[in-house]
Design an enzyme around this catalytic site. Structure first.
Site, mmCIF file in Angstrom:
data_model
loop_
_atom_site.group_PDB
_atom_site.id
_atom_site.type_symbol
_atom_site.label_atom_id
_atom_site.label_comp_id
_atom_site.label_asym_id
_atom_site.label_seq_id
_atom_site.Cartn_x
_atom_site.Cartn_y
_atom_site.Cartn_z
ATOM 1 N N GLY A 183 65.576 77.472 24.364
ATOM 2 C CA GLY A 183 64.903 78.746 24.566
ATOM 3 C C GLY A 183 63.534 78.562 25.184
ATOM 4 N N GLY A 184 62.558 79.311 24.655
ATOM 5 C CA GLY A 184 61.205 79.241 25.176
ATOM 6 C C GLY A 184 60.595 77.862 25.054
ATOM 7 N N GLY A 418 62.414 65.663 62.402
ATOM 8 C CA GLY A 418 61.448 66.254 61.483
ATOM 9 C C GLY A 418 61.233 65.419 60.241
ATOM 10 N N ALA A 419 62.231 64.626 59.859
ATOM 11 C CA ALA A 419 62.080 63.779 58.674
ATOM 12 C C ALA A 419 60.989 62.731 58.892
ATOM 13 C CB ALA A 419 63.408 63.110 58.332
#
Length: 528
Positions: A183-184, A418-419
């Site tokens: 949970g939280g 681009g790498a």
């Protein structure tokens, strides 16, 4: 009327007697809720909270705070059950002689669940760690919010999250998952710098198997939903996994030895017996000159760094890139390296995420970066594009461009498209770019480039395959030669691979006094 109050102290006694009564009370607190609860903890294969703290800290150095804290809630029988510590032990001690703060859930008390008093103790400890400028470690073994205390328990989590964010990048934060974290409770580890998990013991998820089954109809076990293996290999939530608590906490200590106390300091340096000018001749045979040949980048790292020792982060997730903390010349250094052994070392969504977070962490805590490049590009495909490879790849680009620590790039072999830019190229601000004589820097590989540029010549030729091979050779010689980028100032030097270690140590020593200022701003708006 009894002369002994509920705490076991007797009014009117002298200070010596009061001190003895205090010692007895503290001993009861350290003993925990009783033998039955301790036996149940042991039956689960778990250490007790005090045993865990003993493993984390240097012997005899832990100083507890608020050990006598008890909750003040009522209803559902809580008013009749008010154990000391309220299910969490907080304090500070020494790790390798340096101050570290820690809180540790005690599953024997309310299942380690968080109530108002429990949360207040953690809040206070986090505030102390921030004020002292020292790391904080959370040993998590709790059942989430204490249902009987309702919204006050939820507010307690909010206070923890707010502090996690406030000290992010200011002091190192480490989460160690030694039991349930649901949970939280799962969001605090997600906000910290590193998360450790112990196999067959740790569980992390926002909604448990019962809720998943009720809402989606899916049947899943606790382990398959949020076990250590899942978070190490699939989700990337776990930075490190271990088979037992002892080895886990030993590695927490090792990690702390490589981190500064806070963002105003540099990591602790050591005297290394590994010669700084040691040649690494094995590299000449380890890495195949053919850009399509495979090898393990970890072996390259072992040859370069002090004594071959390094601590790999997220070793089981996004294996096509390696992120590790190590030492060069006794000084802590972060290494980001493409891994040709996995997916040929391409960048994809997960690799970009993994490396971006590591670069940001190193920059936050003044750890220099070395980037070892051997990348054929970004992974093509519909799944990657629809999954947001542009957005995720931009995270790595943003992290490097934003980093002000010393940065050195070493291009081992291929660096395409681009790498190449994203892997800390000169154009995005690396301080020094070195390359081996096997480097190939280009928009794409020679085969693909020749097929595009010379497609008409190839198609019209009597022997298309012969012409294709000739055009590939021509493109490689004209635009991908090992000295092409150096001649244009995009690589600072082409080096003998055997000298990589000594060149890196010399470069990082020169850059140690680097100062780079960013524009004044509240914060950037980095890709998400």
């Amino acid at each position: 009327m009894s002369l002994v109050d509920e705490r076991g102290t007797t009014p009117g006694r002298g200070l010596r007697e009061r001190a003895r009564e205090l010692a007895a009370l503290q001993e009861r607190v350290r003993g925990g809720p009783g033998e039955r609860a301790t036996a149940a903890q042991k039956a689960r294969g778990k250490l007790t909270v005090r045993e865990r703290l003993d493993l984390l800290f240097d012997p005899g150095s832990f100083m507890e705070v608020e050990g006598l804290r008890r909750h003040r809630a009522s209803g559902f029988g809580l008013e009749d059950n008010r154990p000391y510590t309220d299910g969490v032990v907080t304090g500070w001690g020494l790790v390798h002689g340096r101050t570290v703060f820690a809180y540790a859930h005690d599953f024997r008390i309310f299942g380690g669940s968080l109530g108002e008093a429990h949360a207040a103790k953690i809040h206070k400890l986090m505030d102390l760690a921030e004020a002292a400028g020292a790391p904080i470690v959370g040993l998590c073994d709790g059942a989430g919010a204490r249902i009987q205390e309702g919204v006050t328990a939820l507010a307690g989590y909010g206070g923890i999250f707010q502090r996690n964010v406030r000290v992010s990048g200011v002091i190192p934060q480490i989460s160690v998952i030694l039991g349930p974290c649901a949970g939280g409770a799962a969001y605090s580890p997600a906000l910290t710098d590193f998360t450790f998990m112990v196999a067959d013991m740790a569980r992390m998820y926002v909604t448990g198997p019962d809720v998943v089954a009720a809402v989606t109809g899916e049947s899943v076990t606790h382990e398959a939903l949020g076990g250590a293996k899942v978070h190490a290999e699939l989700s990337g939530v776990a930075s490190f996994t271990h088979d037992d608590e002892e080895s886990c906490l030993e590695d927490v200590r090792y990690l702390l030895s490589m981190l500064p106390a806070n963002n105003r300091q540099t990591p602790p340096a050591t005297d290394s017996a590994d010669p700084e000018h040691r040649r690494v001749d094995r590299l000449l045979d380890l890495v195949p000159p053919d850009p399509r040949g495979s090898y393990d980048i970890r072996e390259v790292i072992e040859e370069i760094v002090d004594d071959g020792e390094y601590l790999e982060v997220h070793a089981e997730w996004a294996g096509n890139i390696v992120c590790a903390l190590t030492r060069l010349g006794g000084h802590v250094t972060g290494i980001v390296a493409n891994q040709p052994l996995a997916m040929a070392g391409v960048l994809d969504i997960d690799a970009s995420e993994k490396a971006a977070r590591f670069v940001q962490m190193c920059d936050a805590f003044n750890i220099p970066l070395v980037t070892l490049v051997d990348v054929p590009g970004f992974l093509p495909g519909v799944a990657q594009e629809h999954g947001g490879v542009i957005r995720h790849g931009a995270k790595l680009l943003y992290a490097y461009c934003n980093a002000t620590v010393p940065r050195v790039q070493v291009i081992l072999r291929k660096a395409y498209g681009g790498a190449y830019i994203v892997m800390d190229s000169r154009s995005i601000g690396t301080d020094l770019s070195l390359a081996w004589p096997t480097n190939e820097i280009a928009v794409m590989g020679a085969e693909g480039a020749a097929n595009v540029i010379f497609r008409r010549d190839i198609a019209a030729a009597d022997d298309p395959e012969r012409v294709r091979r000739e055009r590939i050779r021509q493109y490689r010689e004209d635009l991908m030669g090992p000295y092409h980028a150096a001649e244009r100032g995009l690589v600072d030097d082409v080096i003998d691979p055997a000298e990589t270690r000594l060149r890196l140590i010399a470069a990082l020593r020169m850059l140690r006094s680097k100062h780079a200022a960013l524009p004044s701003r509240k914060h950037g708006n980095q890709p998400q």
